[in-house]
Scaffold this active site. Sequence first.
Site, PDB file in Angstrom:
ATOM      1  N   ARG A  18      -4.084   4.529   8.367  1.00 32.62           N
ATOM      2  CA  ARG A  18      -5.030   5.048   7.383  1.00 32.62           C
ATOM      3  C   ARG A  18      -5.637   3.933   6.520  1.00 32.62           C
ATOM      4  NH1 ARG A  18      -0.791   9.659   5.445  1.00 32.62           N
ATOM      5  NH2 ARG A  18       0.606   8.138   6.389  1.00 32.62           N
ATOM      6  N   TYR A 373     -10.223 -37.238  -2.911  1.00 37.99           N
ATOM      7  CA  TYR A 373     -10.242 -36.947  -1.476  1.00 37.99           C
ATOM      8  C   TYR A 373     -11.301 -37.791  -0.791  1.00 37.99           C
ATOM      9  CZ  TYR A 373     -10.317 -33.923   2.703  1.00 37.99           C
ATOM     10  OH  TYR A 373     -10.239 -33.431   3.978  1.00 37.99           O
ATOM     11  N   ARG A 426     -20.370 -50.193 -14.513  1.00 37.97           N
ATOM     12  CA  ARG A 426     -21.753 -49.697 -14.440  1.00 37.97           C
ATOM     13  C   ARG A 426     -22.697 -50.895 -14.544  1.00 37.97           C
ATOM     14  NH1 ARG A 426     -21.121 -47.490 -20.603  1.00 37.97           N
ATOM     15  NH2 ARG A 426     -21.833 -49.397 -21.584  1.00 37.97           N
TER      16      ARG A 426
HETATM   17  C1  UD1 Z   1       6.397  10.059   3.717  1.00 36.97           C
HETATM   18  C2  UD1 Z   1       7.329  11.288   3.662  1.00 36.97           C
HETATM   19  C3  UD1 Z   1       6.773  12.298   2.672  1.00 36.97           C
HETATM   20  C4  UD1 Z   1       6.629  11.626   1.301  1.00 36.97           C
HETATM   21  C5  UD1 Z   1       5.777  10.360   1.382  1.00 36.97           C
HETATM   22  C6  UD1 Z   1       5.874   9.602   0.084  1.00 36.97           C
HETATM   23  C7  UD1 Z   1       8.478  11.617   5.805  1.00 36.97           C
HETATM   24  C8  UD1 Z   1       8.477  12.357   7.094  1.00 36.97           C
HETATM   25  N1  UD1 Z   1       7.465  11.887   4.965  1.00 36.97           N
HETATM   26  O1  UD1 Z   1       5.135  10.467   4.232  1.00 36.97           O
HETATM   27  O2  UD1 Z   1       7.658  13.413   2.557  1.00 36.97           O
HETATM   28  O3  UD1 Z   1       6.071  12.547   0.373  1.00 36.97           O
HETATM   29  O4  UD1 Z   1       6.279   9.480   2.421  1.00 36.97           O
HETATM   30  O5  UD1 Z   1       5.012   8.498   0.053  1.00 36.97           O
HETATM   31  O6  UD1 Z   1       9.388  10.848   5.578  1.00 36.97           O
HETATM   32  N2  UD1 Z   1       7.690   3.962   8.693  1.00 36.97           N
HETATM   33  C9  UD1 Z   1       8.407   3.233   9.610  1.00 36.97           C
HETATM   34  N3  UD1 Z   1       8.483   3.692  10.893  1.00 36.97           N
HETATM   35  C10 UD1 Z   1       7.955   4.877  11.279  1.00 36.97           C
HETATM   36  C11 UD1 Z   1       7.223   5.634  10.327  1.00 36.97           C
HETATM   37  C12 UD1 Z   1       7.118   5.147   9.042  1.00 36.97           C
HETATM   38  O7  UD1 Z   1       8.938   2.174   9.293  1.00 36.97           O
HETATM   39  O8  UD1 Z   1       8.112   5.238  12.461  1.00 36.97           O
HETATM   40  C13 UD1 Z   1       7.606   3.452   7.302  1.00 36.97           C
HETATM   41  C14 UD1 Z   1       6.190   3.089   6.876  1.00 36.97           C
HETATM   42  O9  UD1 Z   1       5.948   1.701   7.067  1.00 36.97           O
HETATM   43  C15 UD1 Z   1       6.170   3.445   5.411  1.00 36.97           C
HETATM   44  C16 UD1 Z   1       7.224   4.529   5.274  1.00 36.97           C
HETATM   45  O10 UD1 Z   1       8.018   4.469   6.441  1.00 36.97           O
HETATM   46  O11 UD1 Z   1       6.551   2.337   4.598  1.00 36.97           O
HETATM   47  C17 UD1 Z   1       6.610   5.909   5.120  1.00 36.97           C
HETATM   48  O12 UD1 Z   1       5.782   6.202   6.232  1.00 36.97           O
HETATM   49  P1  UD1 Z   1       4.390   6.927   6.058  1.00 36.97           P
HETATM   50  O13 UD1 Z   1       3.793   7.058   7.416  1.00 36.97           O
HETATM   51  O14 UD1 Z   1       3.586   6.257   5.022  1.00 36.97           O
HETATM   52  O15 UD1 Z   1       4.850   8.369   5.564  1.00 36.97           O
HETATM   53  P2  UD1 Z   1       4.015   9.387   4.669  1.00 36.97           P
HETATM   54  O16 UD1 Z   1       3.060  10.120   5.544  1.00 36.97           O
HETATM   55  O17 UD1 Z   1       3.463   8.703   3.504  1.00 36.97           O
HETATM   56 MG    MG Z   2       3.290   6.681   3.004  1.00 43.06          MG
END
Ligand code: UD1
Ligand code: MG
Length: 451
Positions: A18, A373, A426
């Site tokens: 996103r 430089y 100079r």
């Molecule tokens: C997530 C939460 C949501 C919460 C929100 C808060 C879940 C399913 N949802 O949604 O309930 O309200 O955060 O900001 O947990 N990441 C990984 N590996 C993955 C997927 C994600 O490392 O496979 C990491 C991302 O880098 C990120 C974090 O986990 O730092 C959250 O992932 P993101 O995809 O941003 O979740 P949200 O849709 O924001």
């Molecule tokens: Mg998030």
Amino acid sequence: MTTRSCLSIVLAAGLGTRMKSNLPKVMHEVGGLPLVGHVIKALSAAGSERISVVTGPDMPALEQLVFKMAPMARCYVQTERLGTAHAVLAAKPALEFEADDVLVLFGDTPLVSAGTVSRVRKALENGADLAVLGFETRRPHGYGRLLIENGRLKAIREEKDASDEERRITYCNSGIMGFSGKHALGLLEAIGNDNAKGEYYLTDAVEIANRNGLKVVAVKGTEIETQGINTRAQLASCEADFQALQRRGALENGCTLLAPSTVYFSHDTDLSVDVTVEQNVVFGPGVQVAKGARIRAFSHLEGAQVGEGSVVGPYARLRPGTVLGTDTKVGNFVEVKNATFGAGAKANHLSYIGDASVGSKSNIGAGTITCNYDGYLKHRTEIGAGSFVGSNSTLVAPVKLGNASFVAAGSVITEDVLKDSMAFGRARQTVKEGKAKQLRARLQSAKDAKS
Ligand code: UD1
Ligand code: MG
């Protein structure tokens, strides 16, 4: 401080589609520090002794940042991105070495404070098996909703799986959770992927824990601290919140900001008491300003130390490696890089001082340039104490000016100047009496002849 052991797992493997970026999401910056760096900083401040970070494949810059900030941290690679619960399990080797408390944090939630992390741990210490940090918001879109029944957290519903009624709930999941160490692995391994996104949701741990008769609680945090960054717009609004926090912090610590909303801070800006910052000043990373100094309007500082009682600006630029002693002055349109100024040294107007040392009480005249430089290498200029460099001088490095030396205005200095000596670099001036009048007469008659 509690004696319970703690493992913190920071999830940072997501690509952040996103954000529409080639940079991993958690490497985008707030206050000049990558998002995930803020989380590591908060954990270190909260005294979390074991930190594990889950990264994606090919994220070398992220791993470098982690090891720089927390040399004892471990990184685990999540090779496929199958959701937040799947990501936590990438750190299974760390989980198997059981800690009393297991904290899970998201690398995209940068403003969480050490105090709030400690409150989640406190809930575990008080007997909870699972503690979820939630927050109230008027803009719940995109967040998981906390389903509370009779004051108890029953489940977390992701936006995509929520009913219309559930979507109206304004109490949301920050993503920060605390597990009691003895249940963490069991709960995580029980999570499936039967949902709208087909992902392993960490949030499902809540329902599973309730089903197993474990104690689940929600801890309430503030919206500012718990905001998650998924888009550039959220990044911009988080930056604004971060700046507001920094400004408030500076005022509370005894600094005067003449127009707070026009001053931009870095995550590590360090201003002592009675520092005054005028309008439109930008602090890049690594700036320390000592007591009583004044940073005048429209100045830009990074990687610089400003000594007690010094005055910088207006319109000054201090670049990395600048160390200004006490009571120094760096005035308008002066750029300083990798240079030290001894106590009371001054460069008040229109200069470039780079790769140099300026001795105490020396005065650098307007328009002085250190030529550091040659197109291939950088060279140093060393100016002794109590020296005077006349205006519009060019100091061709490497070159040394001894203590109490004097450079005549307009000089090009290519050779060292001994102490107490005066250098003229100079052409000698000649004056031809009446010559201007003769010249004008000749030019005028040439013009008349033509017309
Ligand atoms: C997530 C939460 C949501 C919460 C929100 C808060 C879940 C399913 N949802 O949604 O309930 O309200 O955060 O900001 O947990 N990441 C990984 N590996 C993955 C997927 C994600 O490392 O496979 C990491 C991302 O880098 C990120 C974090 O986990 O730092 C959250 O992932 P993101 O995809 O941003 O979740 P949200 O849709 O924001
Ligand atoms: Mg998030």
